[in-house]
Scaffold this motif. Structure first.
Motif, PDB file in Angstrom:
ATOM      1  N   HIS A 185      28.772 -25.019 -26.616  1.00 47.92           N
ATOM      2  CA  HIS A 185      27.497 -25.172 -25.922  1.00 47.92           C
ATOM      3  C   HIS A 185      27.579 -26.297 -24.904  1.00 47.92           C
ATOM      4  N   THR A 186      26.993 -26.096 -23.728  1.00 50.54           N
ATOM      5  CA  THR A 186      27.005 -27.152 -22.711  1.00 50.54           C
ATOM      6  C   THR A 186      25.904 -28.178 -22.968  1.00 50.54           C
ATOM      7  N   LYS A 187      24.828 -27.764 -23.634  1.00 48.09           N
ATOM      8  CA  LYS A 187      23.715 -28.672 -23.920  1.00 48.09           C
ATOM      9  C   LYS A 187      23.481 -28.754 -25.421  1.00 48.09           C
ATOM     10  N   ILE A 188      23.237 -29.961 -25.890  1.00 50.89           N
ATOM     11  CA  ILE A 188      23.015 -30.146 -27.326  1.00 50.89           C
ATOM     12  C   ILE A 188      21.718 -29.479 -27.769  1.00 50.89           C
ATOM     13  N   GLU A 189      20.769 -29.339 -26.835  1.00 52.68           N
ATOM     14  CA  GLU A 189      19.511 -28.657 -27.149  1.00 52.68           C
ATOM     15  C   GLU A 189      19.780 -27.205 -27.558  1.00 52.68           C
ATOM     16  N   SER A 190      20.783 -26.598 -26.941  1.00 51.11           N
ATOM     17  CA  SER A 190      21.133 -25.221 -27.281  1.00 51.11           C
ATOM     18  C   SER A 190      21.632 -25.139 -28.721  1.00 51.11           C
ATOM     19  N   THR A 191      22.394 -26.153 -29.128  1.00 46.53           N
ATOM     20  CA  THR A 191      22.917 -26.187 -30.491  1.00 46.53           C
ATOM     21  C   THR A 191      21.793 -26.376 -31.495  1.00 46.53           C
ATOM     22  N   VAL A 192      20.842 -27.230 -31.155  1.00 46.18           N
ATOM     23  CA  VAL A 192      19.690 -27.463 -32.028  1.00 46.18           C
ATOM     24  C   VAL A 192      18.927 -26.151 -32.249  1.00 46.18           C
ATOM     25  N   ARG A 193      18.675 -25.435 -31.160  1.00 43.56           N
ATOM     26  CA  ARG A 193      17.957 -24.160 -31.274  1.00 43.56           C
ATOM     27  C   ARG A 193      18.783 -23.131 -32.034  1.00 43.56           C
ATOM     28  N   TYR A 194      20.079 -23.112 -31.753  1.00 40.07           N
ATOM     29  CA  TYR A 194      20.953 -22.108 -32.366  1.00 40.07           C
ATOM     30  C   TYR A 194      21.026 -22.276 -33.876  1.00 40.07           C
ATOM     31  N   LEU A 195      21.091 -23.514 -34.327  1.00 42.42           N
ATOM     32  CA  LEU A 195      21.174 -23.782 -35.755  1.00 42.42           C
ATOM     33  C   LEU A 195      19.814 -23.734 -36.439  1.00 42.42           C
ATOM     34  N   GLY A 196      18.765 -23.687 -35.631  1.00 42.65           N
ATOM     35  CA  GLY A 196      17.419 -23.653 -36.204  1.00 42.65           C
ATOM     36  C   GLY A 196      17.060 -24.949 -36.897  1.00 42.65           C
ATOM     37  N   ILE A 197      17.512 -26.061 -36.324  1.00 41.12           N
ATOM     38  CA  ILE A 197      17.265 -27.363 -36.951  1.00 41.12           C
ATOM     39  C   ILE A 197      15.788 -27.741 -36.807  1.00 41.12           C
ATOM     40  N   GLU A 198      15.203 -28.116 -37.901  1.00 44.25           N
ATOM     41  CA  GLU A 198      13.805 -28.542 -37.909  1.00 44.25           C
ATOM     42  C   GLU A 198      13.727 -30.041 -38.165  1.00 44.25           C
ATOM     43  N   VAL A 199      12.529 -30.573 -38.005  1.00 46.97           N
ATOM     44  CA  VAL A 199      12.311 -32.007 -38.230  1.00 46.97           C
ATOM     45  C   VAL A 199      12.684 -32.394 -39.654  1.00 46.97           C
ATOM     46  N   ASP A 200      12.373 -31.525 -40.605  1.00 46.94           N
ATOM     47  CA  ASP A 200      12.695 -31.824 -42.003  1.00 46.94           C
ATOM     48  C   ASP A 200      14.202 -31.967 -42.203  1.00 46.94           C
ATOM     49  N   ASP A 201      14.983 -31.150 -41.484  1.00 51.42           N
ATOM     50  CA  ASP A 201      16.439 -31.260 -41.579  1.00 51.42           C
ATOM     51  C   ASP A 201      16.903 -32.627 -41.075  1.00 51.42           C
ATOM     52  N   ALA A 202      16.353 -33.026 -39.932  1.00 50.11           N
ATOM     53  CA  ALA A 202      16.724 -34.313 -39.347  1.00 50.11           C
ATOM     54  C   ALA A 202      16.345 -35.458 -40.275  1.00 50.11           C
ATOM     55  N   LEU A 203      15.187 -35.388 -40.874  1.00 45.59           N
ATOM     56  CA  LEU A 203      14.734 -36.440 -41.787  1.00 45.59           C
ATOM     57  C   LEU A 203      15.613 -36.492 -43.041  1.00 45.59           C
ATOM     58  N   ALA A 204      16.000 -35.331 -43.539  1.00 42.30           N
ATOM     59  CA  ALA A 204      16.861 -35.302 -44.734  1.00 42.30           C
ATOM     60  C   ALA A 204      18.168 -35.992 -44.466  1.00 42.30           C
ATOM     61  N   ILE A 205      18.723 -35.786 -43.277  1.00 46.07           N
ATOM     62  CA  ILE A 205      19.979 -36.456 -42.903  1.00 46.07           C
ATOM     63  C   ILE A 205      19.745 -37.958 -42.773  1.00 46.07           C
ATOM     64  N   ALA A 206      18.638 -38.323 -42.119  1.00 46.71           N
ATOM     65  CA  ALA A 206      18.333 -39.740 -41.910  1.00 46.71           C
ATOM     66  C   ALA A 206      18.152 -40.488 -43.229  1.00 46.71           C
ATOM     67  N   GLU A 207      17.576 -39.807 -44.219  1.00 44.75           N
ATOM     68  CA  GLU A 207      17.340 -40.435 -45.527  1.00 44.75           C
ATOM     69  C   GLU A 207      18.639 -40.770 -46.253  1.00 44.75           C
ATOM     70  N   GLN A 208      19.721 -40.135 -45.860  1.00 39.89           N
ATOM     71  CA  GLN A 208      21.006 -40.393 -46.511  1.00 39.89           C
ATOM     72  C   GLN A 208      21.733 -41.597 -45.921  1.00 39.89           C
ATOM     73  N   VAL A 209      21.166 -42.150 -44.867  1.00 36.76           N
ATOM     74  CA  VAL A 209      21.816 -43.255 -44.163  1.00 36.76           C
ATOM     75  C   VAL A 209      21.030 -44.557 -44.356  1.00 36.76           C
TER      76      VAL A 209
END
Length: 211
Positions: A185-209
């Motif tokens: 992908h040329t844009k990271i936004e495309s990857t976000v849409r492609y993977l169907g990443i939601e805010v909850d996914d991002a928060l779950a990752i953040a909670e591990q750090v």
């Protein structure tokens, strides 16, 4: 007369290509699905299909790029290499991917039994005239593989294979940039849409750090 013409025009209107079909993002396969399909193809000794399925999972390529693979892209010296680079048809940009040991074994078996040589398409069309397999034929094969393990082929598609490993990598590492590079992908936004990443996914990752 005009009413009759209108009636004929309406009566002969072509049906939409997607009528009765489920459209939208196709979900990735789960690891158990991947192993089930592999096992089925191995037992049936479908050498070409096993090589194609494994390569589709490893490469994370679009269907049009999977069918366009040539022997030298994967096995320039007659044996599969660890890493390959192909130019994407959609973007024109090169993308690199890994070829795992089990995929290399499957491809090598296929090349040997099919007597494939450099310069030839890895997966030729059904009429054996030297052209590559069509994306439609590839899609039919994917539907057949999906149905063979009891899944609904209407719910999955060729993009399911492209998304499978990328989704697994993201879930295990949370490394979005790595997945972007692997998908080409040329844009990271495309990857976000492609993977169907939601805010909850991002928060779950953040909670591990912890900082």
């Amino acid at each position: 007369m005009q009413d009759h013409q209108n009636h004929v025009a309406v009566g002969t209107k072509r049906k939409p290509w997607n009528e009765g079909k489920l459209i939208g993002a196709k979900p990735p396969l789960r690891p158990k699905h991947v192993w089930s399909i592999r096992t089925k193809l191995q037992i049936a000794k479908r050498t070409r299909d096993l090589a194609m399925f494994n390569l589709a999972i490893d490469s994370k390529l679009r269907g049009c790029d999977v069918v366009a693979l040539k022997v030298e892209d994967i096995a320039p010296s007659g044996y599969s290499i660890d890493r390959a680079t192909v130019r994407q048809k959609k973007t024109g940009e090169p993308v690199k991917f890994e070829i795992t040991e089990q995929t290399r074994q499957a491809v090598d078996d296929y090349i040997r039994t099919a007597r494939k040589k450099p310069g030839e398409f890895l997966f030729t069309g059904r009429y054996g005239l030297g052209g590559c397999m069509s994306t439609r034929q590839y899609a039919r094969l994917v539907s057949e593989w999906i149905a063979s393990i009891g899944l609904d082929p209407n719910l999955f598609g060729t993009h399911s294979l492209r998304r499978t490993k990328a989704t697994l990598i993201y879930r295990r590492t949370g490394n979005l940039r790595a997945v972007q590079l692997l998908l080409g992908h040329t844009k990271i936004e495309s990857t976000v849409r492609y993977l169907g990443i939601e805010v909850d996914d991002a928060l779950a990752i953040a909670e591990q750090v912890d900082v």
